[in-house]
Design a protein around this motif. Structure first.
Motif, PDB file in Angstrom:
ATOM      1  N   VAL A   5      14.141  22.319  36.311  1.00 33.82           N
ATOM      2  CA  VAL A   5      14.885  22.472  37.412  1.00 33.82           C
ATOM      3  C   VAL A   5      13.948  22.165  38.770  1.00 33.82           C
ATOM      4  O   VAL A   5      13.161  22.770  38.939  1.00 33.82           O
ATOM      5  CB  VAL A   5      15.267  23.804  37.898  1.00 33.82           C
ATOM      6  CG1 VAL A   5      16.405  24.043  39.229  1.00 33.82           C
ATOM      7  CG2 VAL A   5      16.413  24.065  36.441  1.00 33.82           C
ATOM      8  N   LEU A   6      14.358  21.145  39.807  1.00 35.69           N
ATOM      9  CA  LEU A   6      13.668  20.778  40.837  1.00 35.69           C
ATOM     10  C   LEU A   6      14.081  21.810  41.869  1.00 35.69           C
ATOM     11  O   LEU A   6      15.406  21.844  42.219  1.00 35.69           O
ATOM     12  CB  LEU A   6      13.833  19.359  41.394  1.00 35.69           C
ATOM     13  CG  LEU A   6      13.245  18.970  42.755  1.00 35.69           C
ATOM     14  CD1 LEU A   6      11.944  19.099  42.878  1.00 35.69           C
ATOM     15  CD2 LEU A   6      13.855  17.603  43.106  1.00 35.69           C
ATOM     16  N   GLY A  26      14.330  31.365  31.743  1.00 33.66           N
ATOM     17  CA  GLY A  26      14.134  30.502  30.604  1.00 33.66           C
ATOM     18  C   GLY A  26      13.776  28.754  31.121  1.00 33.66           C
ATOM     19  O   GLY A  26      13.979  28.045  30.482  1.00 33.66           O
ATOM     20  N   TYR A  27      14.186  28.635  32.449  1.00 31.17           N
ATOM     21  CA  TYR A  27      14.030  27.422  33.142  1.00 31.17           C
ATOM     22  C   TYR A  27      12.640  26.927  33.051  1.00 31.17           C
ATOM     23  O   TYR A  27      11.651  27.816  33.554  1.00 31.17           O
ATOM     24  CB  TYR A  27      15.012  27.286  34.288  1.00 31.17           C
ATOM     25  CG  TYR A  27      16.469  27.284  34.239  1.00 31.17           C
ATOM     26  CD1 TYR A  27      17.042  26.231  33.792  1.00 31.17           C
ATOM     27  CD2 TYR A  27      17.057  28.244  34.264  1.00 31.17           C
ATOM     28  CE1 TYR A  27      18.393  26.237  33.200  1.00 31.17           C
ATOM     29  CE2 TYR A  27      18.439  28.416  33.900  1.00 31.17           C
ATOM     30  CZ  TYR A  27      19.103  27.505  33.466  1.00 31.17           C
ATOM     31  OH  TYR A  27      20.358  27.691  33.169  1.00 31.17           O
ATOM     32  N   GLU A  28      12.285  25.620  33.131  1.00 24.85           N
ATOM     33  CA  GLU A  28      10.811  25.187  33.783  1.00 24.85           C
ATOM     34  C   GLU A  28      11.092  24.657  35.319  1.00 24.85           C
ATOM     35  O   GLU A  28      12.074  24.103  35.579  1.00 24.85           O
ATOM     36  CB  GLU A  28      10.461  24.202  32.860  1.00 24.85           C
ATOM     37  CG  GLU A  28       9.132  23.852  33.271  1.00 24.85           C
ATOM     38  CD  GLU A  28       8.698  22.372  32.417  1.00 24.85           C
ATOM     39  OE1 GLU A  28       7.858  21.782  32.696  1.00 24.85           O
ATOM     40  OE2 GLU A  28       9.119  22.295  31.265  1.00 24.85           O
ATOM     41  N   VAL A  29      10.481  25.129  36.126  1.00 25.98           N
ATOM     42  CA  VAL A  29      10.539  24.768  37.415  1.00 25.98           C
ATOM     43  C   VAL A  29       9.540  23.571  37.574  1.00 25.98           C
ATOM     44  O   VAL A  29       8.559  23.582  37.433  1.00 25.98           O
ATOM     45  CB  VAL A  29      10.148  26.153  38.389  1.00 25.98           C
ATOM     46  CG1 VAL A  29      10.143  25.772  40.188  1.00 25.98           C
ATOM     47  CG2 VAL A  29      10.945  27.271  38.146  1.00 25.98           C
ATOM     48  N   VAL A  30      10.174  22.595  38.741  1.00 22.44           N
ATOM     49  CA  VAL A  30       9.581  21.488  38.987  1.00 22.44           C
ATOM     50  C   VAL A  30       9.542  21.892  40.721  1.00 22.44           C
ATOM     51  O   VAL A  30      10.534  21.847  41.211  1.00 22.44           O
ATOM     52  CB  VAL A  30      10.132  20.345  38.807  1.00 22.44           C
ATOM     53  CG1 VAL A  30       9.646  19.201  39.493  1.00 22.44           C
ATOM     54  CG2 VAL A  30      10.427  19.914  37.542  1.00 22.44           C
ATOM     55  N   ALA A  51      18.797  20.167  39.946  1.00 22.90           N
ATOM     56  CA  ALA A  51      18.033  20.371  41.267  1.00 22.90           C
ATOM     57  C   ALA A  51      18.758  21.597  42.146  1.00 22.90           C
ATOM     58  O   ALA A  51      20.111  21.273  42.130  1.00 22.90           O
ATOM     59  CB  ALA A  51      17.804  19.077  41.943  1.00 22.90           C
ATOM     60  N   LEU A  52      17.975  22.258  43.031  1.00 31.43           N
ATOM     61  CA  LEU A  52      18.392  23.239  43.937  1.00 31.43           C
ATOM     62  C   LEU A  52      18.075  22.920  45.190  1.00 31.43           C
ATOM     63  O   LEU A  52      16.942  22.797  45.346  1.00 31.43           O
ATOM     64  CB  LEU A  52      18.283  24.387  43.534  1.00 31.43           C
ATOM     65  CG  LEU A  52      18.291  25.154  42.179  1.00 31.43           C
ATOM     66  CD1 LEU A  52      17.580  26.365  41.983  1.00 31.43           C
ATOM     67  CD2 LEU A  52      19.954  25.041  41.974  1.00 31.43           C
ATOM     68  N   LEU A  53      18.888  22.653  46.088  1.00 31.86           N
ATOM     69  CA  LEU A  53      18.247  22.026  47.455  1.00 31.86           C
ATOM     70  C   LEU A  53      18.645  22.894  48.740  1.00 31.86           C
ATOM     71  O   LEU A  53      19.990  23.224  48.765  1.00 31.86           O
ATOM     72  CB  LEU A  53      19.152  20.693  47.966  1.00 31.86           C
ATOM     73  CG  LEU A  53      19.006  19.511  46.653  1.00 31.86           C
ATOM     74  CD1 LEU A  53      19.593  18.159  47.006  1.00 31.86           C
ATOM     75  CD2 LEU A  53      17.461  18.981  46.408  1.00 31.86           C
TER      76      LEU A  53
END
Length: 131
Positions: A5-6, A26-30, A51-53
């Motif tokens: 997830v960006l 459990g997500y990997e953060v970008v 993505a979360l903006l």
């Protein structure tokens, strides 16, 4: 493999809270990244799934990032202090969460995004965050 997830957020405290919540789920953060230019570089160069903006990034709006994500078919939502009606009509369907939000609401938004990426299938089980 965990979905990547960006996170595009210019407020460092909010970015850290979102990052911690995503990792707990459990997500990997970008990222996180806090500028339009940095986010566009990541969109161009780094693979991720969702993505979360934030809309307002240091006085610049994140709509160019949203357009780049749309062109690549990457699901995203806005996490913002604005309400849905303040978004341009073209982006109102991407309204996600209004700040402040609960982590359980973020979890639901991510599950919905994952379902849209899979064509509506139910998301994999993830741990639930407390209210």
């Amino acid at each position: 493999m965990s979905p990547r997830v960006l996170v595009v957020e210019d407020e460092s405290l909010i970015a850290m809270l979102v990052e911690d919540g995503l990792e707990t789920l459990g997500y990997e953060v970008v990222g996180p990244v806090g500028t339009v230019d940095a986010a566009l570089r990541i969109v161009e160069q780094t693979p991720f799934d969702l993505a979360l903006l934030d809309i307002n990034l240091g006085g610049k709006q994140s709509f160019p990032i949203a357009e780049a994500l749309e062109s690549r078919g990457i699901p995203y939502v806005f996490l913002t202090g604005y309400d849905r009606s303040s978004l341009p009509l073209a982006f109102q369907h991407r309204f996600g969460l209004q700040k402040p939000f609960r982590m359980s609401a973020l979890q639901q938004a991510l599950e919905k995004l994952q379902g849209s990426k899979r064509g509506g299938n139910a998301p994999a089980h993830r741990p639930t965050l407390g209210q």
